[in-house]
Design a protein around this motif. Structure first.
Motif, PDB file in Angstrom:
ATOM      1  N   SER A 177       4.448   7.910  10.653  1.00 12.41           N
ATOM      2  CA  SER A 177       4.991   8.924  11.742  1.00 12.41           C
ATOM      3  C   SER A 177       6.617   8.940  11.468  1.00 12.41           C
ATOM      4  N   GLU A 178       7.095  10.065  11.301  1.00 12.78           N
ATOM      5  CA  GLU A 178       8.552  10.162  11.050  1.00 12.78           C
ATOM      6  C   GLU A 178       9.423   9.755  12.005  1.00 12.78           C
ATOM      7  N   THR A 179       8.921   9.497  13.244  1.00  9.01           N
ATOM      8  CA  THR A 179       9.784   8.985  14.537  1.00  9.01           C
ATOM      9  C   THR A 179      10.079   7.209  14.276  1.00  9.01           C
ATOM     10  N   LYS A 180       9.323   6.889  13.503  1.00  8.08           N
ATOM     11  CA  LYS A 180       9.580   5.444  13.344  1.00  8.08           C
ATOM     12  C   LYS A 180      10.234   4.922  12.029  1.00  8.08           C
ATOM     13  N   ALA A 181      11.139   3.958  12.183  1.00  9.19           N
ATOM     14  CA  ALA A 181      11.943   3.512  10.806  1.00  9.19           C
ATOM     15  C   ALA A 181      10.896   3.018   9.994  1.00  9.19           C
ATOM     16  N   ALA A 182      11.052   3.363   8.734  1.00 13.57           N
ATOM     17  CA  ALA A 182      10.114   2.780   7.666  1.00 13.57           C
ATOM     18  C   ALA A 182      10.710   1.456   7.317  1.00 13.57           C
ATOM     19  N   PRO A 183      10.024   0.439   7.051  1.00 22.10           N
ATOM     20  CA  PRO A 183      10.469  -0.909   6.504  1.00 22.10           C
ATOM     21  C   PRO A 183      10.328  -0.498   5.003  1.00 22.10           C
TER      22      PRO A 183
ATOM     23  N   GLY B 173       7.681  -3.550  -0.681  1.00 21.41           N
ATOM     24  CA  GLY B 173       7.773  -4.527  -1.539  1.00 21.41           C
ATOM     25  C   GLY B 173       8.026  -4.164  -3.012  1.00 21.41           C
ATOM     26  N   CYS B 174       7.960  -2.690  -3.042  1.00 19.99           N
ATOM     27  CA  CYS B 174       8.368  -2.181  -4.492  1.00 19.99           C
ATOM     28  C   CYS B 174      10.029  -1.849  -4.442  1.00 19.99           C
ATOM     29  N   GLY B 175      10.650  -2.095  -3.462  1.00 22.29           N
ATOM     30  CA  GLY B 175      11.931  -1.880  -3.163  1.00 22.29           C
ATOM     31  C   GLY B 175      12.443  -0.457  -2.842  1.00 22.29           C
ATOM     32  N   VAL B 176      11.658   0.500  -2.404  1.00 24.26           N
ATOM     33  CA  VAL B 176      11.546   1.768  -1.928  1.00 24.26           C
ATOM     34  C   VAL B 176      11.578   1.777  -0.476  1.00 24.26           C
ATOM     35  N   GLN B 177      12.201   2.599   0.348  1.00 24.07           N
ATOM     36  CA  GLN B 177      11.820   2.927   1.780  1.00 24.07           C
ATOM     37  C   GLN B 177      11.063   4.191   1.803  1.00 24.07           C
ATOM     38  N   HIS B 178       9.747   4.027   1.716  1.00 27.50           N
ATOM     39  CA  HIS B 178       8.914   5.230   1.423  1.00 27.50           C
ATOM     40  C   HIS B 178       9.007   6.263   2.842  1.00 27.50           C
ATOM     41  N   LEU B 179       8.737   7.353   2.596  1.00 25.37           N
ATOM     42  CA  LEU B 179       8.473   8.654   3.564  1.00 25.37           C
ATOM     43  C   LEU B 179       7.410   8.820   4.124  1.00 25.37           C
ATOM     44  N   VAL B 180       6.959   9.683   5.089  1.00 24.60           N
ATOM     45  CA  VAL B 180       5.669  10.043   5.267  1.00 24.60           C
ATOM     46  C   VAL B 180       5.063  10.977   4.336  1.00 24.60           C
ATOM     47  N   GLN B 181       5.712  11.502   3.628  1.00 24.46           N
ATOM     48  CA  GLN B 181       5.468  12.300   2.448  1.00 24.46           C
ATOM     49  C   GLN B 181       4.869  11.500   1.187  1.00 24.46           C
ATOM     50  N   ASP B 182       5.015  10.284   1.458  1.00 24.99           N
ATOM     51  CA  ASP B 182       4.408   9.289   0.292  1.00 24.99           C
ATOM     52  C   ASP B 182       3.066   8.752   0.779  1.00 24.99           C
ATOM     53  N   ALA B 183       2.718   9.158   1.777  1.00 28.95           N
ATOM     54  CA  ALA B 183       1.155   8.960   2.255  1.00 28.95           C
ATOM     55  C   ALA B 183       0.177   8.598   1.181  1.00 28.95           C
ATOM     56  N   GLY B 184       0.285   9.187  -0.064  1.00 30.43           N
ATOM     57  CA  GLY B 184      -0.814   8.995  -1.125  1.00 30.43           C
ATOM     58  C   GLY B 184      -0.652   7.787  -1.731  1.00 30.43           C
ATOM     59  N   LEU B 185       0.469   6.838  -1.242  1.00 29.90           N
ATOM     60  CA  LEU B 185       0.491   5.510  -1.723  1.00 29.90           C
ATOM     61  C   LEU B 185       0.361   4.560  -0.749  1.00 29.90           C
ATOM     62  N   ARG B 186      -0.057   5.078   0.499  1.00 25.22           N
ATOM     63  CA  ARG B 186      -0.708   3.947   1.420  1.00 25.22           C
ATOM     64  C   ARG B 186      -1.905   3.283   0.988  1.00 25.22           C
ATOM     65  N   GLY B 187      -1.586   1.896   1.191  1.00 23.54           N
ATOM     66  CA  GLY B 187      -2.722   1.089   0.707  1.00 23.54           C
ATOM     67  C   GLY B 187      -2.993   0.972  -0.736  1.00 23.54           C
TER      68      GLY B 187
END
Length: 357
Positions: free
Chosen positions: A90-96, A99-113
């Motif tokens: 969700s865009e409403t929650k701050a993304a941690p 581990g790759c050093g990037v703060q991912h966005l919701v648009q990066d959902a393809g990398l989830r998992g």
């Protein structure tokens, strides 16, 4: 020959008319629903599957003396098999920071998992855990009933993005022995099993959650949550019709290879075995199940509702409407046609009498 072809086409058309897009012809020549639970394969059969199980879930919460019981929603997850990308939902929650050093966005959902380091990810261990997850749940169920005899349950096994199972369980316990939610959570999470195939220790992951809820309060919301989980498990692990990141395909192919290479039974020879365990990332358990009624237990459903019972009720409803139509149709040929259709549907839908409580 033409008559046989016409009959075949008519049988298939009738099943298609009821919503199934890929009917199956049985060995007796009867066309039946495909029974798929995957929406992308057959939306009608998947929705029938979801509706049946949602009704069973509701039956164990609302159809009995709920004041005598306490209800819980228990969630158990698999252990870690390697670090994966952390992508917010969700865009409403701050993304941690991942581990790759990037703060991912919701648009990066393809990398989830997707694993951070695929070369060191424990694919074999994950496939083996999926294989033995059913055994682990059986040990968990026994552990809970050893402590609280009145435990009844409704369980949904859901796929996580990394391709491993986790479970959501509705638990019902009589108030006279009902524990705190935290005690129930810890008792369930601490259960262990040992694989019957390779002797490996199988256990739940560190992340576990258990919340108590009231049937007359959050009951409807909890059932909605489980119904939503049912919608998830009826999707493919990789959703069709969406752009899929190439690394997702690589991850799933590696997991598929690990499942193909592992043994699914003590005498299994993977290169020759055709068991479906090898095709489902190692999983062998049913997606949804519930405790059944026995001589000494009420089962999850207060009314003894099962999918077999629901098929019988649908059959009875259909036949009642067919008979009403036949009574209103005076021409003999129409009555004969309706009776023929009734017989075909009876043979398609009739459940095994021995399985009906």
């Amino acid at each position: 020959m033409r008559a046989d072809t016409s009959t075949t086409e008519t049988g298939a058309a009738e099943v298609i008319a009821r919503g199934c897009v890929r009917p199956i012809k049985t060995s007796t020549g009867i066309w039946v629903r495909c029974g798929s639970r995957i929406k992308s394969s057959c939306g009608s059969c998947a929705e029938l599957y979801r509706g049946d199980w949602a009704s069973i879930a509701r039956s164990g919460v609302f159809d009995g003396p709920v004041q005598n019981y306490r209800f819980y929603l228990l969630t158990l997850t698999a252990p870690s098999f390697g670090a994966v990308h952390r992508v917010p939902r969700s865009e409403t929650k701050a993304a941690p920071v991942c581990g790759c050093g990037v703060q991912h966005l919701v648009q990066d959902a393809g990398l989830r998992g997707v694993p951070l380091r695929p070369s060191s990810y424990d694919y074999a261990g994950q496939a083996a855990w999926n294989r033995d997850a059913g055994l682990l749940w059986d040990r968990t169920r026994r552990r809970l009933r050893d402590r609280w005899d009145s435990v009844e349950y409704f369980i949904v096994r859901e796929w996580q993005d990394r391709g491993v199972l986790h479970v959501h369980v509705l638990v019902r316990i009589e108030r006279s022995e009902a524990p705190d939610a935290a005690v129930l959570r810890d008792a369930a999470r601490s259960a262990v099993a040992f694989s019957k195939i390779d002797g490996a220790r199988v256990e739940w992951g560190a992340q576990a959650k258990c919340d108590a809820f009231r049937a007359d309060g959050d009951g409807a919301k909890t059932i909605w949550y489980l119904s939503k989980a049912l919608n998830y498990v009826m999707k493919d692990v990789v959703h069709q019709g969406e752009t899929v990141h190439p690394r997702v395909w690589s991850h799933l192919l590696a997991l598929e290879h690990a499942a193909r290479a592992m043994r699914c039974a003590p005498d299994c020879e993977p290169e020759f075995c055709r068991g479906r365990v090898h095709e489902r990332y190692g999983a062998r358990s049913q997606v949804v199940s519930a405790s059944r009624r026995t001589k000494r237990r009420p089962g999850w459903s207060f009314t003894g509702l099962t999918r077999t019972v629901q098929r019988r009720l649908r059959l009875e409803w259909f036949l009642a409407n067919v008979e009403a139509s036949a009574a209103a149709a005076h021409p003999a040929e129409k009555v004969e046609a309706v009776e023929g259709r009734s017989l075909r549907v009876r043979r398609e839908l009739a459940p095994c009498a021995a399985a009906v409580p």
